[in-house]
Write a protein that holds these residues in place. Structure first.
Motif, PDB file in Angstrom:
ATOM      1  N   ARG A  78       0.823  -1.205   0.000  1.00  0.00           N
ATOM      2  CA  ARG A  78       0.000   0.000   0.000  1.00  0.00           C
ATOM      3  C   ARG A  78       0.860   1.259   0.000  1.00  0.00           C
ATOM      4  O   ARG A  78       0.546   2.244  -0.671  1.00  0.00           O
ATOM      5  CB  ARG A  78      -0.932   0.004   1.221  1.00  0.00           C
ATOM      6  N   VAL A  79       1.950   1.230   0.767  1.00  0.00           N
ATOM      7  CA  VAL A  79       2.802   2.419   0.899  1.00  0.00           C
ATOM      8  C   VAL A  79       3.647   2.651  -0.344  1.00  0.00           C
ATOM      9  O   VAL A  79       3.787   3.789  -0.811  1.00  0.00           O
ATOM     10  CB  VAL A  79       3.699   2.289   2.144  1.00  0.00           C
ATOM     11  N   THR A  80       4.219   1.573  -0.889  1.00  0.00           N
ATOM     12  CA  THR A  80       5.159   1.722  -2.000  1.00  0.00           C
ATOM     13  C   THR A  80       4.516   1.554  -3.368  1.00  0.00           C
ATOM     14  O   THR A  80       5.061   2.005  -4.372  1.00  0.00           O
ATOM     15  CB  THR A  80       6.302   0.700  -1.878  1.00  0.00           C
ATOM     16  N   GLY A  81       3.383   0.874  -3.413  1.00  0.00           N
ATOM     17  CA  GLY A  81       2.756   0.585  -4.702  1.00  0.00           C
ATOM     18  C   GLY A  81       3.383  -0.589  -5.422  1.00  0.00           C
ATOM     19  O   GLY A  81       2.950  -0.953  -6.523  1.00  0.00           O
ATOM     20  N   ALA A  82       4.435  -1.191  -4.831  1.00  0.00           N
ATOM     21  CA  ALA A  82       5.096  -2.344  -5.441  1.00  0.00           C
ATOM     22  C   ALA A  82       4.268  -3.596  -5.202  1.00  0.00           C
ATOM     23  O   ALA A  82       3.611  -3.746  -4.164  1.00  0.00           O
ATOM     24  CB  ALA A  82       6.494  -2.526  -4.864  1.00  0.00           C
ATOM     25  N   GLU A  83       4.295  -4.494  -6.171  1.00  0.00           N
ATOM     26  CA  GLU A  83       3.523  -5.725  -6.029  1.00  0.00           C
ATOM     27  C   GLU A  83       4.113  -6.634  -4.955  1.00  0.00           C
ATOM     28  O   GLU A  83       3.391  -7.308  -4.233  1.00  0.00           O
ATOM     29  CB  GLU A  83       3.480  -6.469  -7.371  1.00  0.00           C
ATOM     30  N   GLN A  84       5.452  -6.631  -4.844  1.00  0.00           N
ATOM     31  CA  GLN A  84       6.112  -7.488  -3.869  1.00  0.00           C
ATOM     32  C   GLN A  84       7.420  -6.840  -3.423  1.00  0.00           C
ATOM     33  O   GLN A  84       8.125  -6.244  -4.249  1.00  0.00           O
ATOM     34  CB  GLN A  84       6.405  -8.858  -4.483  1.00  0.00           C
ATOM     35  N   PRO A  85       7.777  -6.953  -2.143  1.00  0.00           N
ATOM     36  CA  PRO A  85       9.061  -6.413  -1.689  1.00  0.00           C
ATOM     37  C   PRO A  85      10.225  -7.122  -2.370  1.00  0.00           C
ATOM     38  O   PRO A  85      10.110  -8.292  -2.760  1.00  0.00           O
ATOM     39  CB  PRO A  85       9.054  -6.690  -0.181  1.00  0.00           C
ATOM     40  N   GLY A  86      11.348  -6.424  -2.493  1.00  0.00           N
ATOM     41  CA  GLY A  86      12.555  -7.047  -2.995  1.00  0.00           C
ATOM     42  C   GLY A  86      13.186  -7.942  -1.953  1.00  0.00           C
ATOM     43  O   GLY A  86      12.626  -8.143  -0.860  1.00  0.00           O
ATOM     44  N   THR A  87      14.366  -8.442  -2.258  1.00  0.00           N
ATOM     45  CA  THR A  87      15.034  -9.362  -1.340  1.00  0.00           C
ATOM     46  C   THR A  87      15.270  -8.722   0.024  1.00  0.00           C
ATOM     47  O   THR A  87      14.926  -9.300   1.058  1.00  0.00           O
ATOM     48  CB  THR A  87      16.383  -9.817  -1.932  1.00  0.00           C
ATOM     49  N   GLY A  88      15.827  -7.508   0.031  1.00  0.00           N
ATOM     50  CA  GLY A  88      16.069  -6.824   1.298  1.00  0.00           C
ATOM     51  C   GLY A  88      14.794  -6.539   2.059  1.00  0.00           C
ATOM     52  O   GLY A  88      14.744  -6.660   3.287  1.00  0.00           O
ATOM     53  N   GLY A  89      13.744  -6.167   1.333  1.00  0.00           N
ATOM     54  CA  GLY A  89      12.463  -5.894   1.969  1.00  0.00           C
ATOM     55  C   GLY A  89      11.861  -7.129   2.594  1.00  0.00           C
ATOM     56  O   GLY A  89      11.322  -7.078   3.714  1.00  0.00           O
ATOM     57  N   ARG A  90      11.936  -8.257   1.921  1.00  0.00           N
ATOM     58  CA  ARG A  90      11.387  -9.499   2.454  1.00  0.00           C
ATOM     59  C   ARG A  90      12.136  -9.923   3.714  1.00  0.00           C
ATOM     60  O   ARG A  90      11.538 -10.404   4.685  1.00  0.00           O
ATOM     61  CB  ARG A  90      11.436 -10.596   1.389  1.00  0.00           C
ATOM     62  N   VAL A  91      13.451  -9.756   3.702  1.00  0.00           N
ATOM     63  CA  VAL A  91      14.246 -10.078   4.884  1.00  0.00           C
ATOM     64  C   VAL A  91      13.875  -9.164   6.048  1.00  0.00           C
ATOM     65  O   VAL A  91      13.669  -9.616   7.179  1.00  0.00           O
ATOM     66  CB  VAL A  91      15.749  -9.965   4.566  1.00  0.00           C
ATOM     67  N   ALA A  92      13.754  -7.858   5.780  1.00  0.00           N
ATOM     68  CA  ALA A  92      13.433  -6.898   6.839  1.00  0.00           C
ATOM     69  C   ALA A  92      12.037  -7.151   7.413  1.00  0.00           C
ATOM     70  O   ALA A  92      11.842  -7.087   8.640  1.00  0.00           O
ATOM     71  CB  ALA A  92      13.531  -5.476   6.292  1.00  0.00           C
ATOM     72  N   LEU A  93      11.062  -7.449   6.564  1.00  0.00           N
ATOM     73  CA  LEU A  93       9.702  -7.701   7.039  1.00  0.00           C
ATOM     74  C   LEU A  93       9.649  -8.966   7.891  1.00  0.00           C
ATOM     75  O   LEU A  93       8.967  -9.000   8.927  1.00  0.00           O
ATOM     76  CB  LEU A  93       8.744  -7.832   5.860  1.00  0.00           C
ATOM     77  N   ALA A  94      10.370  -9.997   7.471  1.00  0.00           N
ATOM     78  CA  ALA A  94      10.392 -11.234   8.253  1.00  0.00           C
ATOM     79  C   ALA A  94      11.046 -11.015   9.611  1.00  0.00           C
ATOM     80  O   ALA A  94      10.573 -11.529  10.633  1.00  0.00           O
ATOM     81  CB  ALA A  94      11.132 -12.323   7.478  1.00  0.00           C
ATOM     82  N   MET A  95      12.125 -10.238   9.642  1.00  0.00           N
ATOM     83  CA  MET A  95      12.788  -9.956  10.921  1.00  0.00           C
ATOM     84  C   MET A  95      11.877  -9.145  11.838  1.00  0.00           C
ATOM     85  O   MET A  95      11.835  -9.382  13.050  1.00  0.00           O
ATOM     86  CB  MET A  95      14.096  -9.219  10.679  1.00  0.00           C
ATOM     87  N   GLY A  96      11.146  -8.196  11.273  1.00  0.00           N
ATOM     88  CA  GLY A  96      10.193  -7.428  12.075  1.00  0.00           C
ATOM     89  C   GLY A  96       9.100  -8.301  12.643  1.00  0.00           C
ATOM     90  O   GLY A  96       8.698  -8.149  13.809  1.00  0.00           O
ATOM     91  N   ALA A  97       8.603  -9.249  11.837  1.00  0.00           N
ATOM     92  CA  ALA A  97       7.577 -10.169  12.312  1.00  0.00           C
ATOM     93  C   ALA A  97       8.113 -11.038  13.443  1.00  0.00           C
ATOM     94  O   ALA A  97       7.417 -11.284  14.441  1.00  0.00           O
ATOM     95  CB  ALA A  97       7.088 -11.043  11.153  1.00  0.00           C
ATOM     96  N   GLY A  98       9.364 -11.494  13.311  1.00  0.00           N
ATOM     97  CA  GLY A  98       9.948 -12.319  14.366  1.00  0.00           C
ATOM     98  C   GLY A  98      10.150 -11.547  15.656  1.00  0.00           C
ATOM     99  O   GLY A  98       9.822 -12.040  16.740  1.00  0.00           O
ATOM    100  N   ALA A  99      10.676 -10.330  15.545  1.00  0.00           N
ATOM    101  CA  ALA A  99      10.924  -9.521  16.740  1.00  0.00           C
ATOM    102  C   ALA A  99       9.628  -9.238  17.499  1.00  0.00           C
ATOM    103  O   ALA A  99       9.613  -9.207  18.733  1.00  0.00           O
ATOM    104  CB  ALA A  99      11.609  -8.218  16.351  1.00  0.00           C
ATOM    105  N   SER A 100       8.538  -9.046  16.776  1.00  0.00           N
ATOM    106  CA  SER A 100       7.258  -8.712  17.418  1.00  0.00           C
ATOM    107  C   SER A 100       6.722  -9.854  18.268  1.00  0.00           C
ATOM    108  O   SER A 100       5.908  -9.638  19.164  1.00  0.00           O
ATOM    109  CB  SER A 100       6.225  -8.324  16.354  1.00  0.00           C
ATOM    110  N   SER A 101       7.176 -11.086  17.992  1.00  0.00           N
ATOM    111  CA  SER A 101       6.650 -12.243  18.727  1.00  0.00           C
ATOM    112  C   SER A 101       7.418 -12.523  20.017  1.00  0.00           C
ATOM    113  O   SER A 101       6.974 -13.335  20.832  1.00  0.00           O
ATOM    114  CB  SER A 101       6.716 -13.487  17.840  1.00  0.00           C
ATOM    115  N   ALA A 102       8.563 -11.859  20.215  1.00  0.00           N
ATOM    116  CA  ALA A 102       9.412 -12.189  21.357  1.00  0.00           C
ATOM    117  C   ALA A 102       8.742 -11.912  22.693  1.00  0.00           C
ATOM    118  O   ALA A 102       8.991 -12.619  23.675  1.00  0.00           O
ATOM    119  CB  ALA A 102      10.723 -11.412  21.261  1.00  0.00           C
ATOM    120  N   VAL A 103       7.899 -10.889  22.754  1.00  0.00           N
ATOM    121  CA  VAL A 103       7.274 -10.526  24.025  1.00  0.00           C
ATOM    122  C   VAL A 103       6.336 -11.629  24.510  1.00  0.00           C
ATOM    123  O   VAL A 103       6.064 -11.742  25.712  1.00  0.00           O
ATOM    124  CB  VAL A 103       6.517  -9.181  23.888  1.00  0.00           C
ATOM    125  N   LEU A 104       5.862 -12.472  23.603  1.00  0.00           N
ATOM    126  CA  LEU A 104       5.007 -13.594  23.986  1.00  0.00           C
ATOM    127  C   LEU A 104       5.836 -14.829  24.332  1.00  0.00           C
ATOM    128  O   LEU A 104       5.532 -15.557  25.271  1.00  0.00           O
ATOM    129  CB  LEU A 104       4.034 -13.932  22.848  1.00  0.00           C
TER     130      LEU A 104
END
Length: 275
Positions: A78-104
């Motif tokens: 929605r923000v970028t208008g790109a259909e899919q993140p690039g390699t760096g974007g996919r890595v960053a999004l996955a790391m963000g998803a993992g970090a968010s779960s640590a509190v549980l």
């Protein structure tokens, strides 16, 4: 483009996480014993001690990781208008998803480790931990958990799919039935194991010795890392590497296999219903 929503990915992640724990829990008992320096359990019931709290911990962790990763992907589009993140974007999004779960995951793993050490039932361990250490002590090791989960989620949510895409373009691998899937899963699982093992060892040691007054060396991530390196050597950071590598490699297949199977089935059903 997939029609499966972040909330549906959250439910899929919960199912995948519980499935993985029920299969791989013995490797957790072995790994924790090796990291703490105590005898390795020898019987199946002992190896499965802490299963309920371990499954209860993994359910929200993988649920949050799956759901948050999907949410972040949609937000990126929605923000970028790109259909899919690039390699760096996919890595960053996955790391963000993992970090968010640590509190549980952090407090649940604290209870599991204490239960494995003491052999108490789950209700008794909850009462003991709460009365002995208070409500905030189970979050000891949170920083190490954040580091571990961000790298772990990166392994199975980003690295494994990226490697599979690369291998599918290599005829020598793509022509072998299941070749890209198997090789990418093994490679991503081993990479995630090695990358996260030091943080996991530090986290386990901090949670195994929760009394900061009695064990000041395990007060923080930095003090724990320094103490282990100084007194036991760098090799200790990789204690329990074997059973954990087995678990993570299998987890990559279980988690991604469950996700892909259900997502493909849901998308196919919705496309058929719309046509």
């Amino acid at each position: 483009m997939s029609t499966v929503t972040p909330l549906e990915h959250t439910a899929i992640g919960a199912l995948a996480g519980v499935t993985e724990v029920c299969i791989m829990q013995p490797t957790v008992g072995i790994k924790n014993a090796l990291q703490e320096g105590r005898p390795v359990p020898r019987t199946l019931p002992t190896l499965y001690r802490g299963l309920v709290v371990s499954a209860g911990a993994m359910l929200p962790i993988t649920a949050v990781q799956f759901g948050m990763n999907r949410f972040l992907e949609q937000t990126y589009r929605r923000v970028t208008g790109a259909e899919q993140p690039g390699t760096g974007g996919r890595v960053a999004l996955a790391m963000g998803a993992g970090a968010s779960s640590a509190v549980l995951g952090c407090p649940a793993e604290f209870v599991m480790i204490q239960q494995q050490k003491a052999g108490r039932s789950l209700p008794a361990e909850f009462r003991h931990s709460l009365s002995t250490y208070g409500p905030l002590k189970p979050f000891k090791g949170l920083s190490a958990t954040v580091a571990r989960e961000s790298l772990y989620a990166c392994g199975y949510l980003a690295v494994a799919p990226l490697l599979r895409e690369v291998l599918q373009r290599q005829p020598a691998v793509a022509d072998v039935p299941g070749g890209p899937l198997v090789l990418s899963g093994i490679a991503a699982g081993l990479l995630a194991t090695v990358a996260t093992q030091p943080a996991d060892t530090i986290k386990t040691r901090m949670q195994a010795f929760p009394d900061n007054a009695a064990h000041p060396e395990y007060r923080s991530l930095a003090s724990t890392a320094a103490h282990i390196a100084r007194t036991e050597g760098m090799g200790t950071f990789f204690a329990g590497l074997g059973p954990r590598a087995l678990r993570i490699v299998c987890a990559v297949f279980i988690l991604n296999g469950t996700r892909n199977t259900i997502v493909d089935a849901v998308d196919a059903h919705r496309h058929a219903a719309a046509s």
